[in-house]
Design a protein around this motif. Structure first.
Motif, PDB file in Angstrom:
ATOM      1  N   ARG A  21       0.835  -1.201   0.000  1.00  0.00           N
ATOM      2  CA  ARG A  21       0.000   0.000   0.000  1.00  0.00           C
ATOM      3  C   ARG A  21       0.871   1.252   0.000  1.00  0.00           C
ATOM      4  N   TYR A  22       0.288   2.328  -0.481  1.00  0.00           N
ATOM      5  CA  TYR A  22       0.961   3.626  -0.494  1.00  0.00           C
ATOM      6  C   TYR A  22       0.574   4.331   0.800  1.00  0.00           C
ATOM      7  N   THR A  23       1.250   3.969   1.873  1.00  0.00           N
ATOM      8  CA  THR A  23       0.921   4.451   3.211  1.00  0.00           C
ATOM      9  C   THR A  23       1.383   5.894   3.402  1.00  0.00           C
ATOM     10  N   SER A  24       0.969   6.496   4.494  1.00  0.00           N
ATOM     11  CA  SER A  24       1.359   7.881   4.784  1.00  0.00           C
ATOM     12  C   SER A  24       2.875   7.998   4.957  1.00  0.00           C
ATOM     13  N   GLY A  25       3.509   7.006   5.565  1.00  0.00           N
ATOM     14  CA  GLY A  25       4.969   7.032   5.709  1.00  0.00           C
ATOM     15  C   GLY A  25       5.671   6.967   4.365  1.00  0.00           C
ATOM     16  N   ARG A  26       5.174   6.121   3.480  1.00  0.00           N
ATOM     17  CA  ARG A  26       5.762   6.018   2.136  1.00  0.00           C
ATOM     18  C   ARG A  26       5.516   7.294   1.342  1.00  0.00           C
ATOM     19  N   ARG A  27       4.324   7.886   1.526  1.00  0.00           N
ATOM     20  CA  ARG A  27       4.028   9.176   0.872  1.00  0.00           C
ATOM     21  C   ARG A  27       4.999  10.254   1.338  1.00  0.00           C
ATOM     22  N   ALA A  28       5.274  10.268   2.638  1.00  0.00           N
ATOM     23  CA  ALA A  28       6.190  11.276   3.187  1.00  0.00           C
ATOM     24  C   ALA A  28       7.592  11.090   2.616  1.00  0.00           C
ATOM     25  N   ILE A  29       8.034   9.853   2.474  1.00  0.00           N
ATOM     26  CA  ILE A  29       9.361   9.583   1.906  1.00  0.00           C
ATOM     27  C   ILE A  29       9.406  10.002   0.446  1.00  0.00           C
ATOM     28  N   VAL A  30       8.398   9.627  -0.335  1.00  0.00           N
ATOM     29  CA  VAL A  30       8.357  10.012  -1.751  1.00  0.00           C
ATOM     30  C   VAL A  30       8.307  11.531  -1.881  1.00  0.00           C
ATOM     31  N   ALA A  31       7.506  12.191  -1.061  1.00  0.00           N
ATOM     32  CA  ALA A  31       7.414  13.659  -1.110  1.00  0.00           C
ATOM     33  C   ALA A  31       8.766  14.292  -0.786  1.00  0.00           C
ATOM     34  N   ALA A  32       9.460  13.743   0.210  1.00  0.00           N
ATOM     35  CA  ALA A  32      10.776  14.282   0.566  1.00  0.00           C
ATOM     36  C   ALA A  32      11.772  14.066  -0.566  1.00  0.00           C
ATOM     37  N   LEU A  33      11.786  12.869  -1.152  1.00  0.00           N
ATOM     38  CA  LEU A  33      12.696  12.593  -2.266  1.00  0.00           C
ATOM     39  C   LEU A  33      12.387  13.501  -3.457  1.00  0.00           C
ATOM     40  N   ARG A  34      11.094  13.738  -3.705  1.00  0.00           N
ATOM     41  CA  ARG A  34      10.720  14.635  -4.804  1.00  0.00           C
ATOM     42  C   ARG A  34      11.187  16.055  -4.501  1.00  0.00           C
ATOM     43  N   GLN A  35      10.992  16.502  -3.269  1.00  0.00           N
ATOM     44  CA  GLN A  35      11.376  17.859  -2.881  1.00  0.00           C
ATOM     45  C   GLN A  35      12.889  18.055  -2.963  1.00  0.00           C
ATOM     46  N   ILE A  36      13.644  17.074  -2.503  1.00  0.00           N
ATOM     47  CA  ILE A  36      15.107  17.168  -2.513  1.00  0.00           C
ATOM     48  C   ILE A  36      15.617  17.149  -3.952  1.00  0.00           C
ATOM     49  N   GLY A  37      15.046  16.275  -4.779  1.00  0.00           N
ATOM     50  CA  GLY A  37      15.350  16.273  -6.200  1.00  0.00           C
ATOM     51  C   GLY A  37      16.658  15.626  -6.609  1.00  0.00           C
ATOM     52  N   GLY A  38      17.277  14.862  -5.729  1.00  0.00           N
ATOM     53  CA  GLY A  38      18.518  14.176  -6.065  1.00  0.00           C
ATOM     54  C   GLY A  38      18.865  13.180  -4.987  1.00  0.00           C
ATOM     55  N   PRO A  39      19.955  12.472  -5.164  1.00  0.00           N
ATOM     56  CA  PRO A  39      20.351  11.460  -4.178  1.00  0.00           C
ATOM     57  C   PRO A  39      20.572  12.071  -2.798  1.00  0.00           C
ATOM     58  N   VAL A  40      20.149  11.334  -1.767  1.00  0.00           N
ATOM     59  CA  VAL A  40      20.203  11.847  -0.400  1.00  0.00           C
ATOM     60  C   VAL A  40      20.454  10.697   0.571  1.00  0.00           C
ATOM     61  N   THR A  41      21.170  10.974   1.659  1.00  0.00           N
ATOM     62  CA  THR A  41      21.392   9.963   2.684  1.00  0.00           C
ATOM     63  C   THR A  41      20.146   9.856   3.565  1.00  0.00           C
ATOM     64  N   LEU A  42      20.053   8.780   4.315  1.00  0.00           N
ATOM     65  CA  LEU A  42      18.917   8.609   5.214  1.00  0.00           C
ATOM     66  C   LEU A  42      18.823   9.748   6.223  1.00  0.00           C
ATOM     67  N   PRO A  43      19.913  10.166   6.893  1.00  0.00           N
ATOM     68  CA  PRO A  43      19.775  11.290   7.829  1.00  0.00           C
ATOM     69  C   PRO A  43      19.234  12.557   7.153  1.00  0.00           C
ATOM     70  N   GLU A  44      19.692  12.833   5.938  1.00  0.00           N
ATOM     71  CA  GLU A  44      19.184  14.000   5.205  1.00  0.00           C
ATOM     72  C   GLU A  44      17.715  13.814   4.852  1.00  0.00           C
ATOM     73  N   LEU A  45      17.356  12.614   4.442  1.00  0.00           N
ATOM     74  CA  LEU A  45      15.968  12.324   4.094  1.00  0.00           C
ATOM     75  C   LEU A  45      15.052  12.517   5.292  1.00  0.00           C
ATOM     76  N   LEU A  46      15.490  12.059   6.454  1.00  0.00           N
ATOM     77  CA  LEU A  46      14.661  12.177   7.660  1.00  0.00           C
ATOM     78  C   LEU A  46      14.402  13.628   8.036  1.00  0.00           C
ATOM     79  N   GLU A  47      15.349  14.527   7.735  1.00  0.00           N
ATOM     80  CA  GLU A  47      15.127  15.956   7.986  1.00  0.00           C
ATOM     81  C   GLU A  47      13.947  16.475   7.171  1.00  0.00           C
ATOM     82  N   PHE A  48      13.795  15.987   5.950  1.00  0.00           N
ATOM     83  CA  PHE A  48      12.726  16.444   5.068  1.00  0.00           C
ATOM     84  C   PHE A  48      11.431  15.677   5.281  1.00  0.00           C
TER      85      PHE A  48
END
Length: 151
Positions: A21-48
């Motif tokens: 399922r496309y859960t709220s947690g997965r949505r938040a991760i996809v939204a963060a990856l889209r916002q960042i727009g490039g490769p990111v480490t997990l600590p950086e991803l968690l900030e977003f």
């Protein structure tokens, strides 16, 4: 909540093909990856990603990687880098700093990409194989590391 953008629909479809399922947690991760727009480490991803716990982020990234939503880049850095799968965002390559491990995206002009594809197709056919695409990682010393070493 249903998919709201073309990217959300594509992610939801890929996850559904893997009975996820496309859960709220997965949505938040996809939204963060889209916002960042490039490769990111997990600590950086968690900030977003805000309220996504680290353990949940690891689990969701692994599931989304297996479903073809996320790509994990592993090289000599302290952390793996994560980005949305190329099929969802567009073809690109990476500059990887051998000093700090940072990863940046870059693209090549269309004519060069076509010439590369032809060269790779010839090489794979000569080996009796079939080309499935290509990824180019260029190893560099980034501008920040270069500046630090000059001090």
């Amino acid at each position: 909540m249903g998919p709201t953008t073309e990217l959300d629909r594509a992610v939801s479809d890929r996850l559904a093909q893997h009975e996820l399922r496309y859960t709220s947690g997965r949505r938040a991760i996809v939204a963060a990856l889209r916002q960042i727009g490039g490769p990111v480490t997990l600590p950086e991803l968690l900030e977003f990603a805000g309220e996504v716990p680290q353990s949940s982020a690891y689990r969701n990234l692994a599931l989304m990687e297996s479903a073809g939503v996320v790509r994990r880049l592993v090289h000599g850095a302290d952390h793996a880098y994560y980005e949305l799968a190329e099929e969802l965002t567009g073809h690109h390559h990476h500059l990887i700093c051998e000093s700090c491990g940072s990863v940046d995206d870059f693209t090549l002009d269309d004519d060069l990409e076509v010439r590369l594809e032809h060269a790779f197709d010839r090489a794979t056919r000569a080996a009796g194989a079939r080309s499935m695409g290509h990824l180019i990682d260029v190893f560099v010393v980034c501008a920040d590391c270069s500046a630090r070493s000059e001090r």
